[in-house]
Design a protein around this motif. Structure first.
Motif, PDB file in Angstrom:
ATOM      1  N   GLY A 229       0.795  -1.229   0.000  1.00  0.00           N
ATOM      2  CA  GLY A 229       0.000   0.000   0.000  1.00  0.00           C
ATOM      3  C   GLY A 229       0.821   1.270   0.000  1.00  0.00           C
ATOM      4  O   GLY A 229       0.265   2.370  -0.081  1.00  0.00           O
ATOM      5  N   LYS A 230       2.146   1.171   0.105  1.00  0.00           N
ATOM      6  CA  LYS A 230       3.023   2.351   0.080  1.00  0.00           C
ATOM      7  C   LYS A 230       3.443   2.649  -1.360  1.00  0.00           C
ATOM      8  O   LYS A 230       3.672   1.732  -2.148  1.00  0.00           O
ATOM      9  N   ARG A 231       3.554   3.920  -1.675  1.00  0.00           N
ATOM     10  CA  ARG A 231       4.009   4.332  -3.009  1.00  0.00           C
ATOM     11  C   ARG A 231       5.505   4.617  -2.952  1.00  0.00           C
ATOM     12  O   ARG A 231       5.947   5.553  -2.279  1.00  0.00           O
ATOM     13  N   VAL A 232       6.301   3.823  -3.634  1.00  0.00           N
ATOM     14  CA  VAL A 232       7.754   3.968  -3.640  1.00  0.00           C
ATOM     15  C   VAL A 232       8.152   5.020  -4.672  1.00  0.00           C
ATOM     16  O   VAL A 232       7.672   5.002  -5.814  1.00  0.00           O
ATOM     17  N   VAL A 233       9.025   5.941  -4.271  1.00  0.00           N
ATOM     18  CA  VAL A 233       9.455   7.014  -5.170  1.00  0.00           C
ATOM     19  C   VAL A 233      10.961   7.042  -5.400  1.00  0.00           C
ATOM     20  O   VAL A 233      11.438   7.726  -6.301  1.00  0.00           O
ATOM     21  N   ALA A 234      11.732   6.319  -4.584  1.00  0.00           N
ATOM     22  CA  ALA A 234      13.186   6.246  -4.775  1.00  0.00           C
ATOM     23  C   ALA A 234      13.653   4.911  -4.236  1.00  0.00           C
ATOM     24  O   ALA A 234      13.145   4.443  -3.213  1.00  0.00           O
ATOM     25  N   PHE A 235      14.625   4.279  -4.896  1.00  0.00           N
ATOM     26  CA  PHE A 235      15.057   2.952  -4.480  1.00  0.00           C
ATOM     27  C   PHE A 235      16.406   2.647  -5.100  1.00  0.00           C
ATOM     28  O   PHE A 235      16.789   3.235  -6.114  1.00  0.00           O
ATOM     29  N   ASP A 236      17.138   1.716  -4.514  1.00  0.00           N
ATOM     30  CA  ASP A 236      18.437   1.319  -5.046  1.00  0.00           C
ATOM     31  C   ASP A 236      18.830  -0.025  -4.459  1.00  0.00           C
ATOM     32  O   ASP A 236      18.377  -0.397  -3.367  1.00  0.00           O
ATOM     33  N   ALA A 237      19.675  -0.743  -5.165  1.00  0.00           N
ATOM     34  CA  ALA A 237      20.127  -2.062  -4.735  1.00  0.00           C
ATOM     35  C   ALA A 237      21.640  -2.071  -4.611  1.00  0.00           C
ATOM     36  O   ALA A 237      22.350  -1.547  -5.478  1.00  0.00           O
ATOM     37  N   GLY A 238      22.140  -2.638  -3.524  1.00  0.00           N
ATOM     38  CA  GLY A 238      23.570  -2.799  -3.318  1.00  0.00           C
ATOM     39  C   GLY A 238      23.984  -4.248  -3.512  1.00  0.00           C
ATOM     40  O   GLY A 238      23.297  -5.031  -4.174  1.00  0.00           O
ATOM     41  N   TYR A 239      25.105  -4.631  -2.898  1.00  0.00           N
ATOM     42  CA  TYR A 239      25.568  -6.013  -2.997  1.00  0.00           C
ATOM     43  C   TYR A 239      24.696  -6.948  -2.163  1.00  0.00           C
ATOM     44  O   TYR A 239      24.335  -8.031  -2.603  1.00  0.00           O
ATOM     45  N   VAL A 240      24.386  -6.542  -0.933  1.00  0.00           N
ATOM     46  CA  VAL A 240      23.770  -7.477   0.004  1.00  0.00           C
ATOM     47  C   VAL A 240      22.391  -7.021   0.491  1.00  0.00           C
ATOM     48  O   VAL A 240      21.762  -7.719   1.268  1.00  0.00           O
ATOM     49  N   PHE A 241      21.919  -5.892   0.031  1.00  0.00           N
ATOM     50  CA  PHE A 241      20.634  -5.379   0.504  1.00  0.00           C
ATOM     51  C   PHE A 241      20.094  -4.369  -0.499  1.00  0.00           C
ATOM     52  O   PHE A 241      20.780  -3.981  -1.447  1.00  0.00           O
ATOM     53  N   TRP A 242      18.858  -3.966  -0.288  1.00  0.00           N
ATOM     54  CA  TRP A 242      18.291  -2.860  -1.049  1.00  0.00           C
ATOM     55  C   TRP A 242      17.522  -1.936  -0.112  1.00  0.00           C
ATOM     56  O   TRP A 242      17.204  -2.317   1.017  1.00  0.00           O
ATOM     57  N   LEU A 243      17.239  -0.738  -0.571  1.00  0.00           N
ATOM     58  CA  LEU A 243      16.450   0.205   0.220  1.00  0.00           C
ATOM     59  C   LEU A 243      15.506   0.956  -0.692  1.00  0.00           C
ATOM     60  O   LEU A 243      15.756   1.099  -1.897  1.00  0.00           O
ATOM     61  N   ALA A 244      14.391   1.411  -0.107  1.00  0.00           N
ATOM     62  CA  ALA A 244      13.374   2.129  -0.874  1.00  0.00           C
ATOM     63  C   ALA A 244      12.767   3.209  -0.007  1.00  0.00           C
ATOM     64  O   ALA A 244      12.561   3.021   1.196  1.00  0.00           O
ATOM     65  N   ALA A 245      12.482   4.368  -0.610  1.00  0.00           N
ATOM     66  CA  ALA A 245      11.823   5.482   0.081  1.00  0.00           C
ATOM     67  C   ALA A 245      10.418   5.632  -0.471  1.00  0.00           C
ATOM     68  O   ALA A 245      10.198   5.503  -1.682  1.00  0.00           O
ATOM     69  N   THR A 246       9.476   5.922   0.406  1.00  0.00           N
ATOM     70  CA  THR A 246       8.087   6.072  -0.004  1.00  0.00           C
ATOM     71  C   THR A 246       7.736   7.539  -0.218  1.00  0.00           C
ATOM     72  O   THR A 246       8.512   8.444   0.115  1.00  0.00           O
ATOM     73  N   GLU A 247       6.553   7.760  -0.727  1.00  0.00           N
ATOM     74  CA  GLU A 247       6.074   9.115  -0.984  1.00  0.00           C
ATOM     75  C   GLU A 247       6.049   9.946   0.288  1.00  0.00           C
ATOM     76  O   GLU A 247       6.250  11.163   0.264  1.00  0.00           O
ATOM     77  N   GLU A 248       5.830   9.282   1.427  1.00  0.00           N
ATOM     78  CA  GLU A 248       5.805   9.994   2.702  1.00  0.00           C
ATOM     79  C   GLU A 248       7.205  10.297   3.224  1.00  0.00           C
ATOM     80  O   GLU A 248       7.365  10.986   4.228  1.00  0.00           O
ATOM     81  N   GLY A 249       8.242   9.781   2.551  1.00  0.00           N
ATOM     82  CA  GLY A 249       9.610  10.015   2.983  1.00  0.00           C
ATOM     83  C   GLY A 249      10.133   8.982   3.941  1.00  0.00           C
ATOM     84  O   GLY A 249      11.206   9.159   4.534  1.00  0.00           O
ATOM     85  N   GLU A 250       9.425   7.861   4.128  1.00  0.00           N
ATOM     86  CA  GLU A 250       9.898   6.773   4.980  1.00  0.00           C
ATOM     87  C   GLU A 250      10.854   5.879   4.198  1.00  0.00           C
ATOM     88  O   GLU A 250      10.750   5.754   2.977  1.00  0.00           O
TER      89      GLU A 250
END
Length: 906
Positions: A229-250
């Motif tokens: 239910g979250k809208r992802v607006v930024a994301f990236d993948a590294g060697y061992v993990f990934w991260l994503a930011a939502t529209e709310e900035g989380e």
């Protein structure tokens, strides 16, 4: 617009020159120049997207993908795959030198390039994602369709040595339109038009935490759990993990279950061993990163080998994972902390994370830190910001340091930044800057004439066009607030440093062209007419959300405009309808009225019925009466304000010119950004849409002019102006103004203490004091609008060199040069809406108090626009010209009550 690392969010940059630095190979796109500094590469291409690993990929403004660098998986292979001499990530034949990817991509328009460790992807404007390269864990996301051939020997979905050197579409679920992608080592990611995140390859985050069977890993799966239910607006993948930011900035992170060594270790590293997730909880499922990130809206993210770098809406940078060298700070690597160094005084919009280096960038500068063994930090050789290793010209950069090269010299606008394995790339558009680096650091026994020239790097002393010493002030304030937030003594020291920085006089102010030299770098030829611009414009991925805030706009606007006219016009029934070609966005009491009326003296400009209708910021949706656009106050009524201009445009002699234009000058539009106004007050509405975003989607062709004035003088002028309706009372005195200013500063401080600075800006609390905080509104405009379509003027320079400023405005609007007689009419006009001669000068102590109050906001504006003129060090004109110059730093601080430090820390 290029806001994250590998993902670059979901929208390409406006377009600029490729910059590269790091290990000297073809992955830089160049083999000449100084690889220790960001320098131009592939200068014949206009680049809109960049991606980097052991190879590089770029997307150009023509929709083409170019690749360069390694085309093998030597040193790796993955999870049982032997290293291949040709794993295919370049997507073409030929050498490691730059080359165009064609084949199935021929004729497709690419808007984003993505580089994984040994694979590449490209997103085309129709929402299709293409992939090629190593496919041993299904990271290409391709089903087994087609037969083997000499050029594409393996139509496999996964398995040892599975690879493909030919682009093919990723097998996304039916009906899914992709708007952005990212790639890690053996995992790929994408976000669709609804903001939903998918992963495939070596990743169990979209499979309930369980790594999928290898033969099924190629199937893109929706990431749910806490991200559902979250809208992802930024994301990236590294060697061992990934991260994503939502529209709310989380921010959410998840382990991809790779140990970082291709599964070759006898004892695999446990997930989150390096703190790369920045949180506790189950590492195999998406979880939210909190800690110091709480209360911050994250907008850009980057994942390195096992560390993360993110930036927030306020331009701050936070890091976690790995080791201190990569974090740019001290403290625990297992939880987020704010990066220090030079970037503290800047407004960071882009971040990057490589294997052993990190980076960040504002609109005017690149920053780097970490290991500089491969020269990835961009600070050059011999630069003392490094811990130089014995006998070497480089070393570790422990804190973020400003990179050198042409961008550091000014005149460039940064649009993107990414980090590769041993190099970094960026995009910057030339705004009048130099193409060459200037040497600054020499070895101990070198001379200035030594050959070859030593590598340039940024000087630690302030340049005449910037105020980098504010970084030291900001870092001191940040360190003080970290060690002892309640220490007023430390805060006062930081404030004193800030006062000392800003009290020095700009040595360049006496140059003959001081009042005009900032104009030329902002002026660029118009590449397209309105109709072509709209045809080429790509809607924001948030368009449905934006449209819902003002649907009456899109009910009236045509799908395109009549190319017979320079102004945006269209035929509706039997009449021609037109909307503004330009807006003078503000700021109120800064000279907008005078500029508009001088422009109206030009024969090509046809006035609207209302010079400044304030429709965009005052007339709400749904309409509640005529507002400023009778009869209903809706967009149809707004367009009718330009009906007279439309008729004059229609009847103008086509043999002479079809270049008549119209525009408006609503002086509060600029300060309606930052969530303040959106079709009426928006602070209590549940919306993330801002005024710059709404205007960009409704009229992407607009040429926008903004005039700033010393905020102290603007505030004083507004104090008198907004009392014109008081008829039965004597005019206020300077003492009355001093009391009002003192009271409003107290109100502001109380608001900030209770609710935080962002809340108080958004609520205009108190209104006229806040309107002079230009830095708090400018970022929304710079984020949504190309710099080419924004012209910033300074009222004091406009007053001192009026003819030159009018020439610049006419060139910005692509209007013909006036005749001598027309110039007489334009420049002979009496100054409009000037009231400064109707009231007495303000008290010396008032000016000192207000200058100290506005100082941190002016410093941020000066850094954002890369010009010290926005510090307003010029002495005020008139009878009150001496007090501020005579006041000591201590007196300024005392008068302001230490407010400069308070706001800086906030």
């Amino acid at each position: 617009m290029g806001r994250s690392s590998g993902a670059q969010l979901t929208r390409p940059a406006p377009g600029g020159t490729l910059f590269s630095w790091g290990l000297k190979e073809w992955r830089l796109g160049r083999t000449k120049g100084d690889n220790a500094l960001p320098e131009p590469a592939l200068r014949n291409l206009t680049v809109i997207s960049v991606a980097a690993s052991r190879h590089s990929a770029v997307a150009t403004a023509d929709g083409e993908v170019w690749t360069m660098g390694h085309n093998d998986s030597r040193g790796g292979g993955g999870h049982g795959s032997p290293p291949l001499d040709a794993s295919g990530q370049l997507g073409r034949g030929g050498t490691s030198a730059p080359g165009r990817v064609e084949g199935p991509l021929r004729g497709k328009f690419a808007v984003q390039a993505v580089a994984g460790r040994y694979h590449t992807m490209a997103l085309t404007e129709d929402g299709t994602l293409w992939s090629w390269g190593l496919n041993d864990w299904g990271q290409l996301g391709r089903s087994a369709v087609g037969a083997a051939s000499a050029t594409d020997p393996s139509p496999c979905t996964s398995g040892p040595s599975c690879h493909s050197g030919i682009p093919a579409p990723v097998a996304m679920p039916a009906g899914v339109r992709i708007v952005g992608a990212a790639a890690g080592r053996y995992v790929s990611m994408a976000v669709d038009s609804e903001g939903r995140l998918y992963t495939w390859g070596h990743d169990g985050c979209s499979n309930g935490g369980k790594l999928p069977d290898r033969e099924q890993a190629y199937k893109p799966r929706l990431v749910e759990g806490e991200l559902k239910g979250k809208r992802v607006v930024a994301f990236d993948a590294g060697y061992v993990f990934w991260l994503a930011a939502t529209e709310e900035g989380e921010v959410y992170t998840c382990s991809s279950q790779d140990d970082g060594y291709a599964g070759t270790l006898s004892n695999k590293h446990a997930p989150n061993q390096a703190g790369e997730l920045g949180r506790g909880g189950d590492p195999l499922l998406p979880g939210r990163v909190t800690g110091v990130l709480a209360g911050h809206k994250v907008e850009a993210v980057a994942a390195g080998r096992e560390h993360a770098v993110v930036s927030t809406a306020e331009g701050k940078v936070f890091t976690w994972g790995g080791r201190e060298l990569l974090l740019g700070r001290s403290g625990s690597p297992k939880e987020p902390g704010q990066a220090l160094g030079d970037l503290l005084a800047d407004n960071i919009r882009y971040v990057s994370a490589g294997e052993y280096h990190s980076g960040a960038a504002s609109h005017s500068a690149f920053y780097g830190w970490g290991s500089n063994d491969y020269l990835c930090a961009g600070v050059g050789r011999h630069n003392p910001v490094q811990k130089l290793k014995k006998g070497r010209d480089r070393g570790d950069v422990m804190r973020p340091a400003r990179a050198g090269g042409p961008v550091a010299e000014g005149g460039w606008q940064v649009q993107a930044m990414v980090a590769g394995f041993q190099h970094a790339l960026g995009i910057a558009a030339n705004r009048g800057g130099s193409w060459e680096s200037k040497p600054r650091f020499l070895q101990a026994n070198d001379t200035a004439d030594a050959s070859p020239s030593p590598s340039p790097s940024p000087s630690p002393s302030p340049s005449p066009t910037r105020a980098p010493s504010a970084a030291t002030v900001a870092e001191a304030a940040a360190a003080a607030s970290t060690s002892d937030p309640a220490s007023s003594a430390t805060t006062t020291t930081a404030a004193g440093a800030a006062a000392n920085v800003s009290s020095s006089v700009d040595a360049t102010a006496s140059a003959p062209d001081y009042h005009t030299r900032y104009l030329a770098p902002q002026l660029h030829p118009m590449r397209y007419n309105v109709a072509d611009y709209v045809h080429r414009y790509r809607r924001s991925d948030r368009f449905n959300l934006i449209q819902a805030e003002s649907p009456d706009i899109w009910k009236v606007l045509p799908p395109n405009y009549d190319r017979r006219y320079k102004n945006p016009c269209w035929v509706a029934g039997e009449r021609l309808r037109c909307v503004p070609y330009f807006h003078i966005l503000g700021v109120s009491k800064c000279g907008t009225t005078d500029l508009y009326h001088r422009l109206s003296k030009h024969p090509q400009l046809f006035e609207s019925k209302n010079k400044g209708p304030h429709w965009w910021d005052e007339c709400p949706y749904p309409a509640k009466g005529e507002c400023t656009a009778p009869p209903n106050g809706d967009f149809d009524g707004y367009v009718d304000l330009f009906s007279n201009a439309a008729e004059r445009i229609r009847t103008a002699d086509p043999q002479v010119c079809d270049c008549g234009i119209t525009g408006e000058a609503s002086s509060n539009t600029f300060t309606a950004a930052s969530g303040v106004y959106l079709r009426g007050p928006s602070w209590d509405r549940n919306t993330t849409v801002t005024m710059p975003e709404l205007l960009r989607e409704a009229a992407p062709f607009l040429r926008n002019i903004i005039i700033f004035r010393n905020p102290v003088d603007r505030y004083y002028s507004a104090f008198y102006y907004y009392r014109w309706w008081v008829k039965d009372q004597p005019p206020p005195t300077p003492a009355d103004f001093h009391k009002a200013a003192t009271d409003e500063i107290a109100v502001w401080r109380g608001c900030v203490e209770a609710h935080g600075q962002k809340y108080c800006v958004r609520h205009y609390h108190p209104q006229q004091l806040v309107k002079g905080m230009y830095s708090e509104f400018i970022l929304d405009w710079l984020h949504h609008w190309p710099r080419d379509q924004l012209l910033f003027l300074r009222n004091e320079d406009y007053s001192a060199a009026g003819r030159e400023h009018m020439e610049a405005v006419l060139k910005f609007l692509d209007m013909r040069r006036p005749s001598a007689q027309e110039w007489d009419q334009i420049m002979g006009m009496k100054t409009r809406n000037k009231n400064s001669d109707k009231y007495k000068p303000m008290l010396p102590e008032t000016r000192a108090m207000l200058e100290a109050f506005y100082r941190p906001f002016n410093e941020r504006l000066a850094h954002t626009l890369a010009d010290d003129r926005w510090l307003w060090r010029d002495p005020p004109k008139g009878k009150d010209s001496q007090p501020a110059a005579d006041a000591s730093t201590a007196q300024l601080q005392a008068a302001a009550g230490g407010d400069a430090a308070t706001v800086q820390a906030a």
